[in-house]
Design a protein around this motif. Sequence first.
Motif, PDB file in Angstrom:
ATOM      1  N   ALA A  41       0.830  -1.202   0.000  1.00  0.00           N
ATOM      2  CA  ALA A  41       0.000   0.000   0.000  1.00  0.00           C
ATOM      3  C   ALA A  41       0.863   1.251   0.000  1.00  0.00           C
ATOM      4  N   CYS A  42       0.351   2.305  -0.641  1.00  0.00           N
ATOM      5  CA  CYS A  42       1.026   3.600  -0.663  1.00  0.00           C
ATOM      6  C   CYS A  42       0.459   4.475   0.451  1.00  0.00           C
ATOM      7  N   ALA A  43       1.237   5.457   0.857  1.00  0.00           N
ATOM      8  CA  ALA A  43       0.721   6.453   1.789  1.00  0.00           C
ATOM      9  C   ALA A  43      -0.357   7.269   1.093  1.00  0.00           C
ATOM     10  N   ALA A  44      -1.175   7.953   1.884  1.00  0.00           N
ATOM     11  CA  ALA A  44      -2.215   8.817   1.329  1.00  0.00           C
ATOM     12  C   ALA A  44      -1.583   9.917   0.482  1.00  0.00           C
ATOM     13  N   PRO A  45      -2.304  10.450  -0.529  1.00  0.00           N
ATOM     14  CA  PRO A  45      -1.752  11.540  -1.345  1.00  0.00           C
ATOM     15  C   PRO A  45      -1.251  12.690  -0.475  1.00  0.00           C
ATOM     16  N   GLN A  46      -0.081  13.204  -0.813  1.00  0.00           N
ATOM     17  CA  GLN A  46       0.576  14.202   0.016  1.00  0.00           C
ATOM     18  C   GLN A  46       0.395  15.618  -0.546  1.00  0.00           C
ATOM     19  N   PRO A  47      -0.004  16.571   0.297  1.00  0.00           N
ATOM     20  CA  PRO A  47      -0.020  17.978  -0.132  1.00  0.00           C
ATOM     21  C   PRO A  47       1.389  18.441  -0.472  1.00  0.00           C
ATOM     22  N   GLY A  48       1.466  19.509  -1.240  1.00  0.00           N
ATOM     23  CA  GLY A  48       2.764  20.063  -1.625  1.00  0.00           C
ATOM     24  C   GLY A  48       2.671  20.698  -2.989  1.00  0.00           C
ATOM     25  N   GLN A  49       3.811  21.175  -3.465  1.00  0.00           N
ATOM     26  CA  GLN A  49       3.866  21.769  -4.803  1.00  0.00           C
ATOM     27  C   GLN A  49       4.497  20.783  -5.771  1.00  0.00           C
ATOM     28  N   TYR A  50       3.944  20.732  -6.994  1.00  0.00           N
ATOM     29  CA  TYR A  50       4.389  19.769  -7.987  1.00  0.00           C
ATOM     30  C   TYR A  50       4.622  20.451  -9.335  1.00  0.00           C
ATOM     31  N   LEU A  51       5.672  20.016  -9.996  1.00  0.00           N
ATOM     32  CA  LEU A  51       5.949  20.377 -11.375  1.00  0.00           C
ATOM     33  C   LEU A  51       5.431  19.250 -12.255  1.00  0.00           C
ATOM     34  N   VAL A  52       4.627  19.603 -13.258  1.00  0.00           N
ATOM     35  CA  VAL A  52       4.038  18.614 -14.161  1.00  0.00           C
ATOM     36  C   VAL A  52       4.545  18.887 -15.579  1.00  0.00           C
ATOM     37  N   VAL A  53       5.090  17.855 -16.205  1.00  0.00           N
ATOM     38  CA  VAL A  53       5.576  17.941 -17.583  1.00  0.00           C
ATOM     39  C   VAL A  53       4.731  16.979 -18.411  1.00  0.00           C
ATOM     40  N   ALA A  54       3.962  17.517 -19.360  1.00  0.00           N
ATOM     41  CA  ALA A  54       3.005  16.703 -20.111  1.00  0.00           C
ATOM     42  C   ALA A  54       3.243  16.843 -21.605  1.00  0.00           C
ATOM     43  N   ARG A  55       3.065  15.743 -22.320  1.00  0.00           N
ATOM     44  CA  ARG A  55       3.224  15.763 -23.777  1.00  0.00           C
ATOM     45  C   ARG A  55       2.327  14.710 -24.393  1.00  0.00           C
ATOM     46  N   GLY A  56       1.921  14.959 -25.643  1.00  0.00           N
ATOM     47  CA  GLY A  56       1.063  14.018 -26.357  1.00  0.00           C
ATOM     48  C   GLY A  56       0.427  14.695 -27.550  1.00  0.00           C
ATOM     49  N   SER A  57      -0.858  14.390 -27.779  1.00  0.00           N
ATOM     50  CA  SER A  57      -1.544  14.971 -28.928  1.00  0.00           C
ATOM     51  C   SER A  57      -3.023  15.139 -28.627  1.00  0.00           C
ATOM     52  N   ARG A  58      -3.641  16.048 -29.358  1.00  0.00           N
ATOM     53  CA  ARG A  58      -5.084  16.277 -29.279  1.00  0.00           C
ATOM     54  C   ARG A  58      -5.618  16.312 -30.702  1.00  0.00           C
ATOM     55  N   ALA A  59      -6.449  15.339 -31.017  1.00  0.00           N
ATOM     56  CA  ALA A  59      -7.017  15.229 -32.357  1.00  0.00           C
ATOM     57  C   ALA A  59      -5.926  15.271 -33.426  1.00  0.00           C
ATOM     58  N   GLY A  60      -4.807  14.625 -33.144  1.00  0.00           N
ATOM     59  CA  GLY A  60      -3.723  14.536 -34.099  1.00  0.00           C
ATOM     60  C   GLY A  60      -2.762  15.704 -34.111  1.00  0.00           C
ATOM     61  N   VAL A  61      -2.997  16.718 -33.276  1.00  0.00           N
ATOM     62  CA  VAL A  61      -2.132  17.890 -33.193  1.00  0.00           C
ATOM     63  C   VAL A  61      -1.255  17.760 -31.953  1.00  0.00           C
ATOM     64  N   PRO A  62       0.060  18.013 -32.050  1.00  0.00           N
ATOM     65  CA  PRO A  62       0.930  17.849 -30.871  1.00  0.00           C
ATOM     66  C   PRO A  62       0.576  18.815 -29.752  1.00  0.00           C
ATOM     67  N   VAL A  63       0.730  18.313 -28.516  1.00  0.00           N
ATOM     68  CA  VAL A  63       0.424  19.072 -27.303  1.00  0.00           C
ATOM     69  C   VAL A  63       1.627  19.028 -26.375  1.00  0.00           C
ATOM     70  N   GLY A  64       1.985  20.171 -25.797  1.00  0.00           N
ATOM     71  CA  GLY A  64       2.993  20.250 -24.743  1.00  0.00           C
ATOM     72  C   GLY A  64       2.457  21.120 -23.623  1.00  0.00           C
ATOM     73  N   ARG A  65       2.740  20.740 -22.372  1.00  0.00           N
ATOM     74  CA  ARG A  65       2.172  21.496 -21.249  1.00  0.00           C
ATOM     75  C   ARG A  65       3.079  21.414 -20.039  1.00  0.00           C
TER      76      ARG A  65
END
Length: 265
Positions: A41-65
Amino acid sequence: MLPHRLLPYRLLLLRRLTLTCAVTAPAIAWQVVRAADPPAACAAPQPGQYLVVARGSRAGVPVGRLNLETWQADGSVRGRRFLRVGRSYSASSYEGRWSSLGGCGATVSRGEAGPSSQLLLNQAGRPRVGLTMAADTVVSERWIHQPDTACTATTLEGTVLSDQQGFNAKDADWVANAVIQREVWSNWGMAGLALSSYGGKAEVAAYQGRFTQEEGCLGRIRQQDAKGVTYAYVAILRSDGQGYAYLQTQGDGLTVALLNREGQS
């Protein structure tokens, strides 16, 4: 028909096989049960600040976030989002909610500010990987905890390496590219070498640039290579000094990448 003198030997062999199967069967069954045991088992979700790096596509168009997102203990979320969809770039602030999915899962909703994410946690309860949940969207996310440490001119020093993939617009299409970089940081300045592959065509370019701090670990990077080509990025430094993430904001190129200080994964 077998000779009579062989019958006792065959009977003894059958008895030994029966006994062997009786002994080994429970061991095999135990191995199957152990293989099917759920993970710890994992600990409960922890509060804090997070950096999110996301990549993929939307309807065939590249997405970066990129997201810089803060989770509070009461389940509330506030954050900043930086988004490329094709040639379009936008930045916005938002609020939302996070909640546990039980086990090692969590979800975060962002209302009208953006799609929700479903996440997997590490043993300590920190989100590490996620998927963006939206129609016609295939986007994966890398989550990095940001310790409560101020980003200064000495936060990131030394050699930084990257292995990244992006896209270049060509007429109405987007063509994939791959880039590896090695750069040295000092006092928010950087100088490096990039090796690129555009459809199998290799390019090598030296470059230099500078990070300009806007707020906390958030800022902008402007780089220029030896050919005089300039590149602009929104960038978020890791507060632990282990690297940074950036998102290209201009031109016909779209790259989102996580760059790591040498010796770090």
